[in-house]
Design a protein around this motif. Structure first.
Motif, PDB file in Angstrom:
ATOM      1  N   THR A  91       0.848  -1.258   0.134  1.00 18.56           N
ATOM      2  CA  THR A  91       0.155  -0.020   0.007  1.00 18.56           C
ATOM      3  C   THR A  91       0.831   1.033   0.060  1.00 18.56           C
ATOM      4  OG1 THR A  91      -1.617  -1.080   1.254  1.00 18.56           O
ATOM      5  CG2 THR A  91      -1.837   0.862   0.975  1.00 18.56           C
ATOM      6  N   THR A  92       0.760   2.100  -0.864  1.00 20.64           N
ATOM      7  CA  THR A  92       1.361   3.587  -0.965  1.00 20.64           C
ATOM      8  C   THR A  92       0.973   4.292  -0.037  1.00 20.64           C
ATOM      9  OG1 THR A  92      -0.086   4.336  -2.587  1.00 20.64           O
ATOM     10  CG2 THR A  92       1.818   3.214  -3.428  1.00 20.64           C
ATOM     11  N   ALA A  93       1.501   5.151   0.711  1.00 21.88           N
ATOM     12  CA  ALA A  93       1.217   6.257   1.459  1.00 21.88           C
ATOM     13  C   ALA A  93      -0.170   7.099   0.811  1.00 21.88           C
ATOM     14  CB  ALA A  93       2.356   7.216   1.803  1.00 21.88           C
ATOM     15  N   ALA A  94       0.102   7.566  -0.500  1.00 19.30           N
ATOM     16  CA  ALA A  94      -1.111   8.197  -1.185  1.00 19.30           C
ATOM     17  C   ALA A  94      -2.264   7.376  -1.206  1.00 19.30           C
ATOM     18  CB  ALA A  94      -0.438   8.672  -2.468  1.00 19.30           C
ATOM     19  N   ARG A 134      -8.205  15.335  18.847  1.00 18.60           N
ATOM     20  CA  ARG A 134      -8.455  13.737  18.969  1.00 18.60           C
ATOM     21  C   ARG A 134      -7.660  13.479  17.795  1.00 18.60           C
ATOM     22  NH1 ARG A 134     -13.914  10.579  19.541  1.00 18.60           N
ATOM     23  NH2 ARG A 134     -14.416  11.843  17.861  1.00 18.60           N
ATOM     24  N   PHE A 135      -6.716  12.336  17.838  1.00 20.64           N
ATOM     25  CA  PHE A 135      -6.020  12.067  16.872  1.00 20.64           C
ATOM     26  C   PHE A 135      -5.385  10.843  16.780  1.00 20.64           C
ATOM     27  CE2 PHE A 135      -2.789  13.445  19.945  1.00 20.64           C
ATOM     28  CZ  PHE A 135      -1.620  12.471  19.568  1.00 20.64           C
ATOM     29  N   ALA A 136      -4.691  10.245  15.797  1.00 26.50           N
ATOM     30  CA  ALA A 136      -4.040   9.064  15.720  1.00 26.50           C
ATOM     31  C   ALA A 136      -2.700   9.528  14.913  1.00 26.50           C
ATOM     32  CB  ALA A 136      -4.798   8.018  15.346  1.00 26.50           C
ATOM     33  N   SER A 137      -1.817   8.488  14.790  1.00 23.14           N
ATOM     34  CA  SER A 137      -0.652   8.829  13.709  1.00 23.14           C
ATOM     35  C   SER A 137       0.045   7.637  13.461  1.00 23.14           C
ATOM     36  CB  SER A 137       0.400   9.989  14.429  1.00 23.14           C
ATOM     37  OG  SER A 137       0.725   9.475  15.666  1.00 23.14           O
ATOM     38  N   LEU A 205       1.595  10.102   8.717  1.00 19.38           N
ATOM     39  CA  LEU A 205       0.076  10.303   8.585  1.00 19.38           C
ATOM     40  C   LEU A 205      -0.558  10.487   9.857  1.00 19.38           C
ATOM     41  CD1 LEU A 205      -0.754   7.594   6.066  1.00 19.38           C
ATOM     42  CD2 LEU A 205       0.139   9.840   5.721  1.00 19.38           C
ATOM     43  N   LEU A 206      -1.081  12.028  10.119  1.00 22.65           N
ATOM     44  CA  LEU A 206      -1.770  12.442  11.148  1.00 22.65           C
ATOM     45  C   LEU A 206      -3.408  12.189  10.905  1.00 22.65           C
ATOM     46  CD1 LEU A 206      -1.743  13.711  14.127  1.00 22.65           C
ATOM     47  CD2 LEU A 206      -1.530  15.925  13.064  1.00 22.65           C
TER      48      LEU A 206
END
Length: 232
Positions: A91-94, A134-137, A205-206
Motif C-alpha cells: 500500500t502506498t502512502a498516497a 483527538r488524533f492518531a498517527s 500520517l496524522l
C-alpha cells in the motif's frame, strides 16, 4: 516519563486483539488499529481499508517481508488485486491517505507530513501530547533503522506516546514478536532520532476528526513541517 497520547489505551487494546497483520498489509492493519483512537468501535477493518487504499498483493510467499519467525497470514487477499511485481505489492502512502478517508466516509481527515527532522518531530510529538484535538498517527518507516536484526522493508507503525526526557517514542507494531516484554503486546519504544531517520524518505500520517482538519494543518504549518504525500 512516557506521555501517552489520548486514545493510547484504545490503540494498545485494539492491537492486542488484532495481531498479527496479514502479509503485505501493514498499512491498512496499522490504520485500522490507529483509527480506534478517533472512531472507537466504528473504525473500519483491515480488508475494508485495503480495498479503499487500492492495496495490491503479490501472491507468492515473500519471507523477507516479515520479521524472522513470524506467521504468514493471507486474510482478505481474495478481495484484493494482484500486484504487477513484488516491488509493487502493498500500500502506498498516497493510497492509504485516500483509503482512510474513503473507508471512514470522510469522518476523518489525514494530514500527511513528509520526513520530519528529529527536531521538528520532537516539537510535533510534544504538541500532540498536549491533546489539542483527538488524533492518531501512523509512521511510514524503513525497518532497518528500527530493528537490530535483518529486516529491511517499508513498513507502517502506529505512534501512541512520547517521552521527552528519555527522548523515545512509543510505537505499536504489527507482530507480537516485535514488542517489548515490559510493554503491551506488539509495542516498544524507539529513540526519536531512529524514528526520524526511519521516516527520512517517507513520513507521518496524522489522522484527525474531519472537523479538526484545519486545526491539524495549522499545527503542522506552525512547526514548519512539510504537509505533503511522499512517493515511496
Amino acid at each position: 516519563m512516557l506521555r501517552r497520547f489520548a486514545g493510547a489505551t484504545t490503540i494498545v487494546s485494539a492491537l492486542d486483539h488484532a495481531l498479527p497483520q496479514p502479509d503485505q498489509l501493514c498499512g491498512p492493519f496499522s490504520a485500522s488499529v490507529a483509527l480506534t483512537a478517533v472512531m472507537g468501535d466504528d473504525a473500519p477493518g483491515v480488508t475494508a481499508l485495503a480495498v479503499a487504499s487500492r492495496s495490491a498483493i503479490w501472491p507468492g510467499a515473500i519471507d523477507s517481508a516479515r520479521p524472522p519467525g513470524t506467521p504468514r497470514i493471507t486474510d482478505g487477499w481474495d478481495l484484493l488485486p494482484r500486484a504487477a511485481s513484488i516491488d509493487a505489492a502493498g500500500t502506498t502512502a498516497a493510497g492509504l491517505t485516500e483509503g482512510i478517508e474513503t473507508a471512514t466516509d470522510h469522518r476523518v481527515a489525514v494530514v500527511p507530513i513528509v520526513g520530519p527532522s528529529v527536531e521538528r518531530l520532537r516539537l510535533l510529538l510534544d504538541r500532540l501530547a498536549d491533546g489539542p484535538f483527538r488524533f492518531a498517527s501512523l509512521a511510514n518507516v524503513h525497518t532497518a533503522e528500527l530493528t537490530d536484526f535483518d529486516w529491511n522493508v517499508g513498513h507502517f507503525v502506529t505512534v501512541w506516546g512520547f517521552d521527552p526526557v528519555e527522548d523515545v517514542v512509543a510505537i505499536a507494531d504489527t507482530y507480537r514478536e516485535l514488542g517489548d516484554p515490559d510493554m503491551p503486546p506488539g509495542c516498544r519504544t524507539v529513540s526519536t532520532d531512529a524514528l526520524a531517520s526511519a521516516m527520512s524518505e517517507r513520513g507521518l500520517l496524522l489522522i484527525v476528526d474531519s472537523q479538526d482538519h484545519h486545526a491539524a494543518v495549522d499545527l503542522v504549518r506552525s512547526l514548519d513541517l512539510r504537509h505533503d504525500v511522499w512517493s515511496v
